[in-house]
Scaffold this motif. Structure first.
Motif, PDB file in Angstrom:
ATOM      1  N   LEU A  49       0.836  -1.205   0.000  1.00 30.10           N
ATOM      2  CA  LEU A  49       0.000   0.000   0.000  1.00 30.10           C
ATOM      3  C   LEU A  49       0.871   1.257   0.000  1.00 30.10           C
ATOM      4  N   GLU A  50       1.953   1.213   0.752  1.00 30.64           N
ATOM      5  CA  GLU A  50       2.886   2.346   0.748  1.00 30.64           C
ATOM      6  C   GLU A  50       3.438   2.567  -0.661  1.00 30.64           C
ATOM      7  N   THR A  51       3.716   1.478  -1.364  1.00 25.39           N
ATOM      8  CA  THR A  51       4.196   1.582  -2.736  1.00 25.39           C
ATOM      9  C   THR A  51       3.133   2.191  -3.644  1.00 25.39           C
ATOM     10  N   ALA A  52       1.871   1.818  -3.427  1.00 20.08           N
ATOM     11  CA  ALA A  52       0.778   2.403  -4.215  1.00 20.08           C
ATOM     12  C   ALA A  52       0.723   3.913  -4.022  1.00 20.08           C
ATOM     13  N   GLY A  53       0.969   4.366  -2.804  1.00 19.75           N
ATOM     14  CA  GLY A  53       1.015   5.800  -2.540  1.00 19.75           C
ATOM     15  C   GLY A  53       2.114   6.482  -3.332  1.00 19.75           C
ATOM     16  N   CYS A  85      -5.428  10.676  -2.132  1.00 23.97           N
ATOM     17  CA  CYS A  85      -5.396   9.217  -2.262  1.00 23.97           C
ATOM     18  C   CYS A  85      -4.073   8.658  -1.744  1.00 23.97           C
ATOM     19  N   ALA A  86      -2.980   9.353  -2.061  1.00 24.67           N
ATOM     20  CA  ALA A  86      -1.674   8.926  -1.549  1.00 24.67           C
ATOM     21  C   ALA A  86      -1.642   9.010  -0.030  1.00 24.67           C
ATOM     22  N   TRP A  87      -2.301  10.028   0.527  1.00 26.71           N
ATOM     23  CA  TRP A  87      -2.360  10.194   1.983  1.00 26.71           C
ATOM     24  C   TRP A  87      -3.083   9.021   2.643  1.00 26.71           C
ATOM     25  N   VAL A  88      -4.202   8.594   2.072  1.00 30.50           N
ATOM     26  CA  VAL A  88      -4.928   7.479   2.701  1.00 30.50           C
ATOM     27  C   VAL A  88      -4.109   6.197   2.596  1.00 30.50           C
ATOM     28  N   CYS A  89      -3.318   6.071   1.530  1.00 28.99           N
ATOM     29  CA  CYS A  89      -2.414   4.924   1.441  1.00 28.99           C
ATOM     30  C   CYS A  89      -1.362   4.990   2.544  1.00 28.99           C
ATOM     31  N   ASP A  90      -0.777   6.169   2.729  1.00 30.98           N
ATOM     32  CA  ASP A  90       0.210   6.353   3.797  1.00 30.98           C
ATOM     33  C   ASP A  90      -0.382   6.008   5.159  1.00 30.98           C
ATOM     34  N   HIS A  91      -1.619   6.463   5.377  1.00 25.49           N
ATOM     35  CA  HIS A  91      -2.243   6.283   6.688  1.00 25.49           C
ATOM     36  C   HIS A  91      -2.408   4.806   7.037  1.00 25.49           C
ATOM     37  N   TYR A  92      -2.987   4.050   6.123  1.00 24.35           N
ATOM     38  CA  TYR A  92      -3.213   2.639   6.435  1.00 24.35           C
ATOM     39  C   TYR A  92      -1.941   1.805   6.334  1.00 24.35           C
ATOM     40  N   ALA A  93      -0.976   2.285   5.565  1.00 19.38           N
ATOM     41  CA  ALA A  93       0.315   1.608   5.559  1.00 19.38           C
ATOM     42  C   ALA A  93       0.994   1.728   6.919  1.00 19.38           C
ATOM     43  N   GLU A  94       0.734   2.827   7.608  1.00 20.45           N
ATOM     44  CA  GLU A  94       1.333   3.049   8.927  1.00 20.45           C
ATOM     45  C   GLU A  94       0.507   2.455  10.063  1.00 20.45           C
ATOM     46  N   TYR A  95      -0.822   2.537   9.953  1.00 20.85           N
ATOM     47  CA  TYR A  95      -1.673   2.182  11.094  1.00 20.85           C
ATOM     48  C   TYR A  95      -2.522   0.933  10.901  1.00 20.85           C
ATOM     49  N   GLY A  96      -2.498   0.319   9.717  1.00 17.43           N
ATOM     50  CA  GLY A  96      -3.351  -0.846   9.476  1.00 17.43           C
ATOM     51  C   GLY A  96      -3.148  -1.960  10.493  1.00 17.43           C
ATOM     52  N   SER A  97      -1.907  -2.321  10.745  1.00 17.62           N
ATOM     53  CA  SER A  97      -1.641  -3.426  11.672  1.00 17.62           C
ATOM     54  C   SER A  97      -2.038  -3.067  13.097  1.00 17.62           C
ATOM     55  N   ARG A 170      -1.508  -2.705  -9.788  1.00 15.10           N
ATOM     56  CA  ARG A 170      -0.642  -3.658 -10.482  1.00 15.10           C
ATOM     57  C   ARG A 170       0.809  -3.174 -10.450  1.00 15.10           C
ATOM     58  N   GLU A 171       1.017  -1.890 -10.740  1.00 12.44           N
ATOM     59  CA  GLU A 171       2.371  -1.340 -10.733  1.00 12.44           C
ATOM     60  C   GLU A 171       2.987  -1.376  -9.335  1.00 12.44           C
ATOM     61  N   ALA A 172       2.145  -1.243  -8.307  1.00 14.12           N
ATOM     62  CA  ALA A 172       2.641  -1.286  -6.926  1.00 14.12           C
ATOM     63  C   ALA A 172       3.056  -2.687  -6.504  1.00 14.12           C
ATOM     64  N   GLY A 173       2.703  -3.699  -7.303  1.00 18.27           N
ATOM     65  CA  GLY A 173       3.119  -5.059  -6.988  1.00 18.27           C
ATOM     66  C   GLY A 173       2.048  -5.948  -6.399  1.00 18.27           C
ATOM     67  N   TYR A 174       0.801  -5.485  -6.377  1.00 20.62           N
ATOM     68  CA  TYR A 174      -0.279  -6.323  -5.851  1.00 20.62           C
ATOM     69  C   TYR A 174      -0.458  -7.541  -6.743  1.00 20.62           C
ATOM     70  N   PRO A 175      -0.721  -8.711  -6.159  1.00 18.68           N
ATOM     71  CA  PRO A 175      -0.941  -9.918  -6.959  1.00 18.68           C
ATOM     72  C   PRO A 175      -2.152  -9.777  -7.883  1.00 18.68           C
ATOM     73  N   GLU A 176      -2.115 -10.492  -8.972  1.00 19.21           N
ATOM     74  CA  GLU A 176      -3.209 -10.492  -9.938  1.00 19.21           C
ATOM     75  C   GLU A 176      -4.517 -10.887  -9.247  1.00 19.21           C
ATOM     76  N   GLY A 177      -5.560 -10.123  -9.500  1.00 18.43           N
ATOM     77  CA  GLY A 177      -6.879 -10.456  -8.962  1.00 18.43           C
ATOM     78  C   GLY A 177      -7.213  -9.815  -7.632  1.00 18.43           C
ATOM     79  N   VAL A 178      -6.235  -9.174  -6.982  1.00 12.98           N
ATOM     80  CA  VAL A 178      -6.511  -8.544  -5.683  1.00 12.98           C
ATOM     81  C   VAL A 178      -7.341  -7.267  -5.854  1.00 12.98           C
ATOM     82  N   PHE A 179      -7.126  -6.558  -6.958  1.00 12.40           N
ATOM     83  CA  PHE A 179      -7.979  -5.413  -7.278  1.00 12.40           C
ATOM     84  C   PHE A 179      -8.268  -5.432  -8.771  1.00 12.40           C
ATOM     85  N   GLN A 180      -9.566  -5.410  -9.119  1.00 10.15           N
ATOM     86  CA  GLN A 180      -9.964  -5.426 -10.522  1.00 10.15           C
ATOM     87  C   GLN A 180     -11.057  -4.394 -10.779  1.00 10.15           C
TER      88      GLN A 180
END
Length: 453
Positions: A49-53, A85-97, A170-180
């Motif tokens: 997710l951080e990469t997606a940001g 959108c990048a901010w929400v990626c940063d947020h959950y990349a930091e606080y999701g766990s 896809r560019e961020a490296g998510y496996p095929e089928g995780v987001f379509q």
């Protein structure tokens, strides 16, 4: 799906609509992807997710241009949307766990009892055109990080945005089928929800669309989150900073061409400052630059479609016919494109369209009230309950008023906005469930009790 530039009326592109066979293949990929994705560590999901940001920020101008060309958002606001959108990626990349940590409970000696948070599976997201990137990332960032997989049915006038978002993951490296992304008509939504491979659904959109999704999901006992329309009150009390309230109110009503569920729509103003506030609001509205959304100096671009402009103007005309007074604006601009000027109506009769319906464009209805109690009553005189804004020099007074307004969120001396750090959602006809923050990431998880003897 033909893409029409709302600023020029010209066709930009055309996309082939997908069939049920395409949907079936996508759902099979989602189901298979989920079985592996759910096993992935949350730390790895946060890393992706951080990469997606980073992908969003690296290509901000490209994505902003797609947004602007497809739905008419001014380019500066489109860039800000991508940044958010990048901010929400940063947020959950930091606080999701942290949000999804096991929660331990009191239990007898020698036992361990806890709640664990496990994903549900493929989630269908039916998303609107007005914030074509933000609405998607608002659901995808938390839900994918929780271990679900996403299937997007985006609005038919922003297919380029839908494809770009799939490419980002896809560019961020998510496996095929995780987001379509599915380029399908709304006619297929009920069948997609009914499919056993879809485990939950979320929608941001109109009331009728929300009812349809809720009904289809209810038939199969599937969890839903709905963020629907709004008719947000903007309450200006007698001790408010008039200039600040008028300036922020102008932004709150006209940002994104007024095409926002949480835009300030009904301005409720105390009689002691009413005249001064109206004067300041008119000046502020009339200072806005309406024009080419690709121009850096444009404040208000076109409405997203010609039919939306037509509907908005009909609401204004019907309200004037019912007795409302047109103060400024009120006529589509005589130029190519779906341009409607910032408009103010006063003396608004009870029950006329701008009073009782959601106006999805740059039209402000202004009311004069005698006191705080009348302001609260008028603020609550709506079937909607998404957000509200209260303006006062006394913060305690503002909080007192806020507690009496029926809405999912109330901002004091600030416009209503969504923020990754706090829950977002409405009550009444504005929907149910919450997005963002810790509450949002837990909407689509199984909160499983585990008792260890």
């Amino acid at each position: 799906m033909n893409v029409i530039n709302p600023a020029t009326g010209e066709q930009l592109d055309s996309y082939d609509e997908q069939t049920w066979s395409d949907v079936d293949s996508a759902l099979e990929r989602a189901s298979e992807a989920f079985e592996e994705w759910r096993k992935q560590s949350i730390r790895e999901r946060e890393r992706l997710l951080e990469t997606a940001g980073r992908v969003l920020r690296n290509n901000k101008n490209e994505y902003a241009e797609i947004i602007t060309l497809e739905m008419g958002k001014p380019i500066t606001q489109a860039r800000a949307e991508v940044e958010k959108c990048a901010w929400v990626c940063d947020h959950y990349a930091e606080y999701g766990s942290t949000y999804l940590e096991d929660r331990h409970h009191p239990s007898p000696p020698g036992t361990t009892v806890k709640t664990v948070h496990q994903p549900l599976g493929p989630v269908l997201a039916v998303m609107p055109w007005n914030f074509p990137f933000w609405q998607v990332f608002r659901f995808a960032a938390p839900y994918l990080t929780a271990g679900n997989v996403g299937v997007l049915k985006h609005a038919s006038n922003v297919p380029g945005c839908a494809i770009a978002i799939e490419d980002i993951f896809r560019e961020a490296g998510y496996p095929e089928g995780v987001f379509q992304s599915l380029l399908v008509s709304s006619d297929l939504v009920a069948d997609i929800i009914a499919d056993d491979r879809i485990r939950a659904a979320t929608l941001t959109g109109s009331g009728p669309a929300g009812r349809a999704v809720a009904a289809a999901a209810g038939e199969k006992i599937k969890k839903t989150v709905l963020e629907l329309g709004g008719s947000d009150p903007f309450v200006v009390l007698d001790d408010a900073d008039i200039e600040s309230a008028a300036e922020t109110g102008t932004q709150a009503r006209n940002q994104n061409g007024g095409q926002s569920c949480i835009a300030a729509k009904r301005f409720v103003v105390h009689t002691e400052i009413y005249d001064k506030f109206i004067e300041a609001l008119i000046d502020s509205f009339e200072s806005l630059v309406v024009g080419d959304p690709t121009d850096e100096n444009t404040d208000v671009g076109p409405q997203a479609r010609v039919d939306l402009l037509t509907e908005l103007h009909e609401q204004v005309e019907a309200s004037i016919e019912a007795g409302a007074t047109l103060v400024t604006g009120g006529e589509p601009l005589d130029r190519e494109g779906a341009f409607y000027p910032p408009t103010i109506l006063t003396d608004v009769p009870d029950g006329c369209p701008v009073d009782s319906e959601e106006t999805f464009g740059p039209v402000a209805a202004v009311y004069e009230v005698a006191d705080e109690r009348e302001a609260i009553t008028l603020a609550n005189n709506t079937e909607f309950g998404l957000g509200a804004s209260v303006w006062t020099a006394d913060r305690e007074r503002g909080e007192h008023v806020a507690k009496q307004i029926d809405a999912g969120c109330v901002y004091i001396n600030q416009l209503v906005k969504s923020d990754p750090r706090v829950p977002f959602g409405g009550v009444g006809e504005s929907g149910y469930g919450r997005e963002l923050s810790e509450i949002g990431i837990k909407e689509f998880v199984n909160r499983k009790t585990v008792w260890i003897e």
